[in-house]
Design an enzyme around this catalytic site. Structure first.
Site, mmCIF file in Angstrom:
data_model
loop_
_atom_site.group_PDB
_atom_site.id
_atom_site.type_symbol
_atom_site.label_atom_id
_atom_site.label_comp_id
_atom_site.label_asym_id
_atom_site.label_seq_id
_atom_site.Cartn_x
_atom_site.Cartn_y
_atom_site.Cartn_z
ATOM 1 C CG HIS A 150 12.388 -39.513 -28.326
ATOM 2 N ND1 HIS A 150 11.183 -40.090 -28.622
ATOM 3 C CD2 HIS A 150 12.675 -38.701 -29.372
ATOM 4 C CE1 HIS A 150 10.747 -39.632 -29.795
ATOM 5 N NE2 HIS A 150 11.630 -38.794 -30.267
ATOM 6 C CD GLN A 171 17.484 -35.893 -37.789
ATOM 7 O OE1 GLN A 171 16.492 -35.366 -38.258
ATOM 8 N NE2 GLN A 171 17.471 -36.508 -36.624
HETATM 9 P P1 AMP Z 1 12.342 -37.209 -33.446
HETATM 10 O O1 AMP Z 1 11.592 -36.786 -32.232
HETATM 11 O O2 AMP Z 1 11.669 -38.314 -34.209
HETATM 12 O O3 AMP Z 1 12.762 -36.042 -34.311
HETATM 13 O O4 AMP Z 1 13.689 -37.866 -32.930
HETATM 14 C C1 AMP Z 1 14.533 -37.171 -32.047
HETATM 15 C C2 AMP Z 1 15.832 -37.930 -31.921
HETATM 16 O O5 AMP Z 1 15.557 -39.246 -31.456
HETATM 17 C C3 AMP Z 1 16.568 -38.076 -33.257
HETATM 18 O O6 AMP Z 1 17.968 -37.943 -33.045
HETATM 19 C C4 AMP Z 1 16.219 -39.483 -33.672
HETATM 20 O O7 AMP Z 1 17.182 -40.086 -34.505
HETATM 21 C C5 AMP Z 1 16.154 -40.175 -32.323
HETATM 22 N N1 AMP Z 1 15.355 -41.383 -32.421
HETATM 23 C C6 AMP Z 1 14.085 -41.500 -32.878
HETATM 24 N N2 AMP Z 1 13.707 -42.802 -32.898
HETATM 25 C C7 AMP Z 1 14.772 -43.505 -32.458
HETATM 26 C C8 AMP Z 1 15.029 -44.902 -32.250
HETATM 27 N N3 AMP Z 1 14.105 -45.826 -32.511
HETATM 28 N N4 AMP Z 1 16.232 -45.262 -31.783
HETATM 29 C C9 AMP Z 1 17.186 -44.337 -31.526
HETATM 30 N N5 AMP Z 1 17.017 -43.015 -31.690
HETATM 31 C C10 AMP Z 1 15.826 -42.610 -32.158
#
Ligand code: AMP
Length: 297
Positions: A37, A153
């Site tokens: 994030h 996504q």
């Molecule tokens: P989430 O809170 O899991 O819905 O993720 C929010 C954003 O953070 C989304 O665009 C995810 O793809 C990104 N994200 C989550 N985990 C990672 C990661 N390990 N590396 C890069 N982006 C991430």
């Protein structure tokens, strides 16, 4: 950093920023921030002038029996992390602020949402596109940052923004990993120490797949079978899918050429994890004479 809870406050803050000539960077999240994030927040900070992070555990993207109620939450910790990343607005709406009684509209992207994670989670992507479309509508013209961790996504949201002519540039950013290779995820917090240890098999199987493709194995089914065999060696890990797809439109691939996405999903002790790697077929081949020549993918 301002913490806003009302949609109209967020809209007004974004309108004012744009009126002052600022470019807006939007980072939609469900919170419980980790480096993945924070890497998105840093990219937005670097490339735009007014950074909006949204934190909303979106009920619409969870299926019946999934982990909506258990989903990890830490608003104070997240606010502190966002402030450290110099975020301008953290938007933390309540569910009733986003979904008003009587709403009848959802957003559906056809095709792209059907395989991979969409197979086991048939309503998931409609929930994602509906909340993201609403956020894009409230925030207005912006660059919106998404992680390649959620490759499907990213493809779905990119297609939605294009198809609906939304004034949003969708930006994909690299997947961030733990030092031992496990893809960072808020859901990693659920893993027991034993499960955490074996969870790296997903990363290891993707590395093996990438190495195999790069050294000349271009049969997608054999790559898939090798991943299945490797994950099967860990009895605690139940593989949901292992697939090779084109990296942009996520089409099925038999013979691997150009750039492909190798994607996996698995359940470990009841925790569902996903991971992926983008692999480029090597364009170099060694001839009989030992000369390296360029091969067009
Ligand atoms: P989430 O809170 O899991 O819905 O993720 C929010 C954003 O953070 C989304 O665009 C995810 O793809 C990104 N994200 C989550 N985990 C990672 C990661 N390990 N590396 C890069 N982006 C991430």
């Amino acid at each position: 950093m301002r913490i806003l809870e009302r949609t109209e406050e967020l809209r007004a803050a974004c309108d004012a920023a744009r009126a002052a000539g600022h470019r807006i960077g939007l980072v939609p999240t469900m919170g419980f921030f980790h480096e993945g994030h924070r890497s998105l927040m840093r990219a937005a900070r670097h490339e735009t002038d007014f950074v909006v992070v949204t934190l909303f555990v979106n009920p619409l993207q969870f299926g019946a029996g999934e982990d909506l109620d258990a989903y990890p939450r830490d608003l104070d910790g997240d606010a502190a992390a966002a402030a450290l990343e110099d975020v301008d607005v953290l938007f933390t709406p309540a569910v009733h602020e986003i979904y008003r009684p009587g709403a009848r509209t959802t957003v559906h992207v056809d095709g792209l949402t059907e395989g991979l994670c969409g197979a086991a989670r048939p309503e998931h992507f409609d929930g994602v596109t509906t909340i993201v479309a609403k956020l894009f509508s409230v925030v207005g013209a912006c660059r919106a940052y998404f992680g390649r961790k959620d490759a499907q996504q990213l493809a779905v949201v990119t297609r939605m923004a294009a198809d609906l002519d939304l004034p949003v540039e969708v930006v994909g950013r690299p997947l961030v990993r733990e030092p031992d290779g496990l893809a960072m995820s808020s859901r990693n917090a659920y893993l027991s120490p034993d499960d955490r240890e074996v969870a790296t098999v997903l990363y290891r199987s993707l590395c093996a797949a990438a190495a195999s493709i790069e050294s000349g194995e271009h049969d997608a089914e054999r790559i898939r079978a090798a991943i299945v065999a490797m994950v099967d060696e860990e009895p605690r890990v139940a593989l949901e899918y292992a697939e090779v797809r084109t990296s942009d439109e996520l089409e099925r691939v038999d013979e691997i050429t150009g750039e492909v996405l190798v994607a996996v999903a698995a359940s470990i002790g009841g925790t569902r994890l996903i991971d992926n790697m983008t692999v480029q077929v090597s364009t170099e081949v060694t001839t009989d004479l030992g000369v390296i020549v360029e091969r067009r993918p």
